[in-house]
Design a protein around this motif. Structure first.
Motif, PDB file in Angstrom:
ATOM      1  N   MET A  84     -10.323  32.630 -34.360  1.00 41.65           N
ATOM      2  CA  MET A  84      -9.831  31.342 -34.890  1.00 41.65           C
ATOM      3  C   MET A  84      -8.556  31.555 -35.692  1.00 41.65           C
ATOM      4  SD  MET A  84     -12.988  29.340 -36.621  1.00 41.65           S
ATOM      5  CE  MET A  84     -14.312  28.651 -35.647  1.00 41.65           C
TER       6      MET A  84
ATOM      7  N   ARG B 252       3.382  25.576 -41.041  1.00 39.60           N
ATOM      8  CA  ARG B 252       2.026  26.134 -40.962  1.00 39.60           C
ATOM      9  C   ARG B 252       1.915  27.353 -40.052  1.00 39.60           C
ATOM     10  NH1 ARG B 252      -1.059  20.338 -40.838  1.00 39.60           N
ATOM     11  NH2 ARG B 252      -1.369  20.151 -43.074  1.00 39.60           N
TER      12      ARG B 252
ATOM     13  N   VAL C 235       0.372  23.885 -48.670  1.00 38.60           N
ATOM     14  CA  VAL C 235       0.076  24.038 -47.231  1.00 38.60           C
ATOM     15  C   VAL C 235       0.068  22.685 -46.499  1.00 38.60           C
ATOM     16  CG1 VAL C 235      -1.202  26.190 -47.506  1.00 38.60           C
ATOM     17  CG2 VAL C 235      -2.442  24.036 -47.563  1.00 38.60           C
TER      18      VAL C 235
ATOM     19  N   LYS D 203      -3.270  36.746 -38.432  1.00 37.08           N
ATOM     20  CA  LYS D 203      -2.208  35.906 -37.873  1.00 37.08           C
ATOM     21  C   LYS D 203      -0.840  36.573 -38.003  1.00 37.08           C
ATOM     22  CE  LYS D 203      -0.915  31.029 -38.365  1.00 37.08           C
ATOM     23  NZ  LYS D 203      -1.129  29.839 -39.207  1.00 37.08           N
TER      24      LYS D 203
ATOM     25  N   ARG E 164     -13.275  24.417 -29.437  1.00 38.63           N
ATOM     26  CA  ARG E 164     -12.656  25.261 -30.457  1.00 38.63           C
ATOM     27  C   ARG E 164     -12.352  24.439 -31.721  1.00 38.63           C
ATOM     28  NH1 ARG E 164      -7.557  26.092 -32.315  1.00 38.63           N
ATOM     29  NH2 ARG E 164      -7.236  28.105 -33.319  1.00 38.63           N
TER      30      ARG E 164
ATOM     31  N   VAL F 285      -4.786  23.902 -41.905  1.00 43.23           N
ATOM     32  CA  VAL F 285      -3.595  24.760 -42.056  1.00 43.23           C
ATOM     33  C   VAL F 285      -3.204  25.371 -40.705  1.00 43.23           C
ATOM     34  CG1 VAL F 285      -2.656  26.789 -43.249  1.00 43.23           C
ATOM     35  CG2 VAL F 285      -4.116  25.195 -44.482  1.00 43.23           C
ATOM     36  N   SER F 286      -4.183  25.510 -39.803  1.00 46.53           N
ATOM     37  CA  SER F 286      -3.866  26.024 -38.464  1.00 46.53           C
ATOM     38  C   SER F 286      -3.236  24.967 -37.573  1.00 46.53           C
ATOM     39  CB  SER F 286      -5.129  26.542 -37.779  1.00 46.53           C
ATOM     40  OG  SER F 286      -5.501  27.745 -38.357  1.00 46.53           O
TER      41      SER F 286
ATOM     42  N   MET G  42     -12.821  36.605 -44.431  1.00 51.48           N
ATOM     43  CA  MET G  42     -11.855  35.508 -44.524  1.00 51.48           C
ATOM     44  C   MET G  42     -10.459  36.037 -44.871  1.00 51.48           C
ATOM     45  SD  MET G  42     -13.696  33.067 -43.604  1.00 51.48           S
ATOM     46  CE  MET G  42     -12.554  31.713 -43.789  1.00 51.48           C
TER      47      MET G  42
ATOM     48  N   SER H 163      -5.422  33.148 -33.284  1.00 51.47           N
ATOM     49  CA  SER H 163      -4.885  32.433 -32.122  1.00 51.47           C
ATOM     50  C   SER H 163      -5.058  30.931 -32.252  1.00 51.47           C
ATOM     51  CB  SER H 163      -5.608  32.904 -30.852  1.00 51.47           C
ATOM     52  OG  SER H 163      -5.153  32.169 -29.755  1.00 51.47           O
ATOM     53  N   SER H 164      -4.097  30.197 -31.741  1.00 52.19           N
ATOM     54  CA  SER H 164      -4.254  28.742 -31.722  1.00 52.19           C
ATOM     55  C   SER H 164      -4.705  28.286 -30.335  1.00 52.19           C
ATOM     56  CB  SER H 164      -2.926  28.077 -32.086  1.00 52.19           C
ATOM     57  OG  SER H 164      -1.929  28.522 -31.205  1.00 52.19           O
ATOM     58  N   ARG H 165      -4.986  29.260 -29.463  1.00 50.76           N
ATOM     59  CA  ARG H 165      -5.401  28.939 -28.095  1.00 50.76           C
ATOM     60  C   ARG H 165      -6.905  29.102 -27.949  1.00 50.76           C
ATOM     61  NH1 ARG H 165      -0.041  31.335 -26.384  1.00 50.76           N
ATOM     62  NH2 ARG H 165      -0.538  32.952 -27.872  1.00 50.76           N
ATOM     63  N   ARG H 166      -7.481  28.430 -26.960  1.00 50.64           N
ATOM     64  CA  ARG H 166      -8.909  28.608 -26.697  1.00 50.64           C
ATOM     65  C   ARG H 166      -9.172  30.019 -26.180  1.00 50.64           C
ATOM     66  NH1 ARG H 166     -10.255  24.213 -24.300  1.00 50.64           N
ATOM     67  NH2 ARG H 166     -10.416  23.438 -26.408  1.00 50.64           N
TER      68      ARG H 166
ATOM     69  N   ILE I 111     -16.415  26.998 -47.098  1.00 49.78           N
ATOM     70  CA  ILE I 111     -16.765  27.537 -45.785  1.00 49.78           C
ATOM     71  C   ILE I 111     -18.239  27.246 -45.471  1.00 49.78           C
ATOM     72  CG2 ILE I 111     -16.919  29.695 -44.447  1.00 49.78           C
ATOM     73  CD1 ILE I 111     -14.115  29.083 -45.278  1.00 49.78           C
TER      74      ILE I 111
ATOM     75  N   ARG J 119     -20.122  33.894 -35.236  1.00 48.43           N
ATOM     76  CA  ARG J 119     -19.966  35.352 -35.366  1.00 48.43           C
ATOM     77  C   ARG J 119     -18.603  35.713 -35.939  1.00 48.43           C
ATOM     78  NH1 ARG J 119     -21.861  37.330 -29.509  1.00 48.43           N
ATOM     79  NH2 ARG J 119     -20.683  35.451 -29.023  1.00 48.43           N
TER      80      ARG J 119
ATOM     81  N   ARG K  53      -9.087  37.420 -41.712  1.00 46.01           N
ATOM     82  CA  ARG K  53      -8.654  36.345 -40.816  1.00 46.01           C
ATOM     83  C   ARG K  53      -7.243  35.874 -41.161  1.00 46.01           C
ATOM     84  NH1 ARG K  53     -11.002  30.280 -40.596  1.00 46.01           N
ATOM     85  NH2 ARG K  53      -9.640  30.197 -42.411  1.00 46.01           N
TER      86      ARG K  53
ATOM     87  N   GLU L  65     -10.544  23.269 -44.108  1.00 45.93           N
ATOM     88  CA  GLU L  65      -9.236  23.560 -44.725  1.00 45.93           C
ATOM     89  C   GLU L  65      -8.423  24.521 -43.859  1.00 45.93           C
ATOM     90  OE1 GLU L  65      -9.263  24.842 -48.768  1.00 45.93           O
ATOM     91  OE2 GLU L  65     -10.277  23.031 -49.468  1.00 45.93           O
ATOM     92  N   GLY L  66      -9.090  25.576 -43.406  1.00 42.43           N
ATOM     93  CA  GLY L  66      -8.416  26.554 -42.551  1.00 42.43           C
ATOM     94  C   GLY L  66      -7.944  25.904 -41.259  1.00 42.43           C
TER      95      GLY L  66
ATOM     96  N   PHE M 292     -16.722  24.776 -39.342  1.00 43.46           N
ATOM     97  CA  PHE M 292     -16.831  26.012 -40.127  1.00 43.46           C
ATOM     98  C   PHE M 292     -15.917  25.993 -41.352  1.00 43.46           C
ATOM     99  CE2 PHE M 292     -15.080  30.342 -40.872  1.00 43.46           C
ATOM    100  CZ  PHE M 292     -16.226  30.900 -41.418  1.00 43.46           C
ATOM    101  N   ASP M 293     -14.680  25.568 -41.156  1.00 39.26           N
ATOM    102  CA  ASP M 293     -13.690  25.697 -42.225  1.00 39.26           C
ATOM    103  C   ASP M 293     -12.611  24.626 -42.027  1.00 39.26           C
ATOM    104  OD1 ASP M 293     -11.673  26.508 -43.939  1.00 39.26           O
ATOM    105  OD2 ASP M 293     -11.111  28.266 -42.768  1.00 39.26           O
TER     106      ASP M 293
ATOM    107  N   GLY N 257     -28.617  34.006 -32.312  1.00 43.18           N
ATOM    108  CA  GLY N 257     -27.691  34.945 -32.946  1.00 43.18           C
ATOM    109  C   GLY N 257     -26.230  34.555 -32.786  1.00 43.18           C
ATOM    110  N   SER N 258     -25.962  33.493 -32.065  1.00 41.46           N
ATOM    111  CA  SER N 258     -24.573  33.067 -31.876  1.00 41.46           C
ATOM    112  C   SER N 258     -24.552  31.568 -31.579  1.00 41.46           C
ATOM    113  CB  SER N 258     -23.933  33.821 -30.716  1.00 41.46           C
ATOM    114  OG  SER N 258     -24.528  33.412 -29.505  1.00 41.46           O
TER     115      SER N 258
ATOM    116  N   PRO O 264      -9.048  30.049 -47.622  1.00 41.12           N
ATOM    117  CA  PRO O 264      -9.526  29.018 -48.555  1.00 41.12           C
ATOM    118  C   PRO O 264     -10.550  29.589 -49.531  1.00 41.12           C
ATOM    119  CG  PRO O 264     -10.629  28.786 -46.450  1.00 41.12           C
ATOM    120  CD  PRO O 264      -9.683  29.955 -46.304  1.00 41.12           C
TER     121      PRO O 264
ATOM    122  N   TYR P 113      -3.758  31.588 -44.228  1.00 46.53           N
ATOM    123  CA  TYR P 113      -4.404  30.928 -45.368  1.00 46.53           C
ATOM    124  C   TYR P 113      -5.853  31.362 -45.515  1.00 46.53           C
ATOM    125  CZ  TYR P 113      -6.307  27.015 -48.121  1.00 46.53           C
ATOM    126  OH  TYR P 113      -6.936  26.250 -49.065  1.00 46.53           O
TER     127      TYR P 113
ATOM    128  N   ILE Q 112     -14.661  33.920 -35.777  1.00 44.66           N
ATOM    129  CA  ILE Q 112     -13.845  33.559 -36.949  1.00 44.66           C
ATOM    130  C   ILE Q 112     -12.497  34.271 -36.897  1.00 44.66           C
ATOM    131  CG2 ILE Q 112     -13.718  33.764 -39.473  1.00 44.66           C
ATOM    132  CD1 ILE Q 112     -16.853  33.595 -39.361  1.00 44.66           C
TER     133      ILE Q 112
ATOM    134  N   PHE R 279     -14.094  24.873 -35.344  1.00 46.10           N
ATOM    135  CA  PHE R 279     -13.207  25.234 -36.455  1.00 46.10           C
ATOM    136  C   PHE R 279     -13.379  24.249 -37.616  1.00 46.10           C
ATOM    137  CE2 PHE R 279      -8.797  27.505 -36.841  1.00 46.10           C
ATOM    138  CZ  PHE R 279      -9.136  27.934 -38.117  1.00 46.10           C
TER     139      PHE R 279
END
Lengths: 254, 261
Positions: free
Chosen positions: A99, A73, A52, A151, B148, B162-163, A144, A102-105, A85, A92, A147, B158-159, B155-156, B210-211, A80, A78, A96, B152
């Motif tokens: 995330m 990519r 990767v 994609k 974001r 790769v993103s 996961m 999407s690669s956008r906000r 993690i 929430r 997730r 590695e992920g 949290f992760d 909670g968030s 992991p 993927y 996740i 990201f």
């Protein structure tokens, strides 16, 4: 025109502080469901990180769909290993999933739909608003997994996806992988225990710092290759469907 | 408006700025799991300020910039280490040694550096407020632009890689914003209590919210309430407002420990 190879690994070596984790690995796969298998510390996760593009090989080259790994990519979903993690803050499930999708906000309606659909597929749509840290380990693994699916990737790469997952949930994940494969998704799964997916995979890479063997499971999973990989005699059981199951880690899941 | 009113207005503005920094940088300190970065940055900032006071003999240079520079250096060293908290601990010891060394060179001015250890909410100048506000706006802009990516990688990682997120770069940026927020908050509460004011509200919020959004909101509210109560008590009794505020937020954290996960 020849089909572009999914993965081409040529003479790849990688070391951590002078200690070889992978030594001159070579194999290639094309539009297949592939398992990478080996004992603890055999370099499975290192190989995935090279595929990767998270790590760069010390020697040799890796191509994913004919491209440098970091350029491929967008085509990869993927998952992991769960140990990497963070579980200590109240992110929430929906955050996740978005995330991953999407690669956008601000994801599009279609991306939100993909995230929701992936969650529904693994039977966890009702957890959309839940705190990830409040879920069981098995539920977290499935989130996961979803997730990576959200994609809608061309290539799914899953690192030990069945860790901490109970047998019914694992069977559901295997069933989803089978459906994805039927749709043409190419899949690489790193596993310690190959039995849950043995009936689905088309190729297996047997690894212990070097590539012991790769190819069709029936040709690779031989007593000699397994002994060389694991350093011990591994019993092999033939199931009713005619598949040879090495008895590693746990039971034959059928 | 008399002079006392002006100091109180400045203290109120500083409490709001402190709460914004506590909400954003404090929460990300918890999310990224680098709790000692705040303490490390505060003490590195002392060394930076002391060095720039030493250099004042030769060039006109603002010690606050020295504090910012050294705090960011500790963030960079933490971002490059595999075990960030170990790197922060060693950098902490290194920068405190430097701070003591520099202070011994400027004995007649040492009080200026030691003043940074304690801070004083009720003695802030217009210049201090302007500096705090400017840096807070910069930090707020960075957090809004990259929330974001920061979430990201927390949290992760590695992920995130790769993103397509440049994890190494965003890690340096995130840790630098935490260090910068520490220096900003130090102006109001000092190097010792800044750890309580940035960390405790976010740690408490992280236990009950909670968030992620609610962690930001609650930690800001905890810091705001504690800051105002600290100021009120200091107006009635001869005590330091930042000490009262820090006691409040740490008490809130201990109360949240009673809550079951």
């Amino acid at each position: 025109m020849p089909e572009v190879k999914m993965i081409e690994v040529k003479d790849v070596s990688y070391s951590y502080n002078g200690k070889k984790a992978l030594d001159k690995i070579s194999f290639e796969t094309e539009n297949e469901f592939v398992a990478i298998m080996g004992p603890n510390g055999s370099g499975k996760s290192t190989l995935v990180k090279l595929i990767v593009g998270m790590l760069k090989p010390d020697e040799g080259s890796i191509k994913v769909f004919g491209m440098e790994p970091e350029n491929a990519r967008d085509l990869i979903g993927y998952m992991p290993q769960r140990e990497t993690i963070a579980k200590h803050f109240p992110i929430r499930v929906k955050d996740i999933m978005i995330m991953g999708a999407s690669s956008r906000r601000f994801p599009t309606r279609e991306e939100m739909g993909n995230a929701m659909e992936a969650l529904q597929k693994i039977g966890m749509k009702h957890l959309w608003e839940k705190r990830f840290s409040a879920l069981s380990q098995g539920q977290q693994q499935r989130i996961m997994f979803a997730r990576a699916l959200a994609k809608k990737p061309r290539l799914l790469i899953l690192d030990e996806p069945f860790n901490a997952v109970d047998v019914p949930s694992r069977n559901m994940m295997v069933e989803i992988l089978k459906e994805e494969r039927e749709k043409g998704t190419e899949i690489i799964v790193v596993v310690h225990n190959i039995n849950p997916i043995l009936h689905q995979i088309e190729k297996v890479v047997l690894l212990n710092r070097k590539c012991i063997a790769w190819g069709k499971p029936a040709h690779v999973l031989t007593p000699e290759n397994l002994k060389e990989t694991y350093g011990a005699d591994i019993q092999i059981v033939r199931c009713e469907e005619g598949y040879c199951h090495p008895l590693i880690g746990d039971e034959h899941a059928g | 408006m008399n002079m006392l009113d002006e100091f109180i207005i400045r203290a109120i503005v500083a409490i709001f700025l402190l709460a914004i920094n506590s909400s954003l940088a404090g929460s990300f300190t918890i999310f990224r799991d680098v709790p000692f970065l705040v303490a490390g940055s505060a003490h590195a900032a002392l060394a930076g300020a002391a060095l720039f006071i030493v250099l004042e003999g030769w060039v006109a240079i603002n010690p606050f910039l020295g504090a910012v520079l050294f705090a960011i250096l500790i963030a960079v060293s933490a971002s490059r280490a595999k075990q960030a908290n170990v790197a922060i601990g060693i950098s902490f010891a290194f920068s405190m040694s430097l701070a003591v060394l520099f202070i011994s060179l400027i004995k007649e001015q040492a009080a200026r550096v030691w003043g940074l250890l304690f801070g004083d909410l009720l003695l802030l100048t217009d210049r201090d407020i302007l500096m705090m506000a400017t840096f807070t706006v910069i930090l707020l802009t960075i957090y809004l632009a990259f929330i974001r990516e920061f979430l990201f990688i927390s949290f992760d990682a590695e992920g995130a890689e790769v993103s397509g997120i440049n994890v190494a770069w965003f890690n340096v940026l995130l840790l630098s914003t935490i260090s910068l927020a520490t220096v900003v908050a130090m102006k109001a509460v000092g190097a010792i209590l800044v750890y309580a004011m940035l960390m405790a509200p976010a740690a408490a919020a992280n236990r009950v919210a909670g968030s992620v959004g609610r962690v930001f909101l609650l930690s800001g509210i905890f810091a705001l309430v504690a800051g105002f109560l600290g100021m009120l008590v200091a107006m009635i009794l001869p005590v330091a407002p930042s000490a009262v505020a820090a006691l409040m937020v740490t008490t809130i954290y201990f109360i949240t420990l009673k809550r079951r996960e």
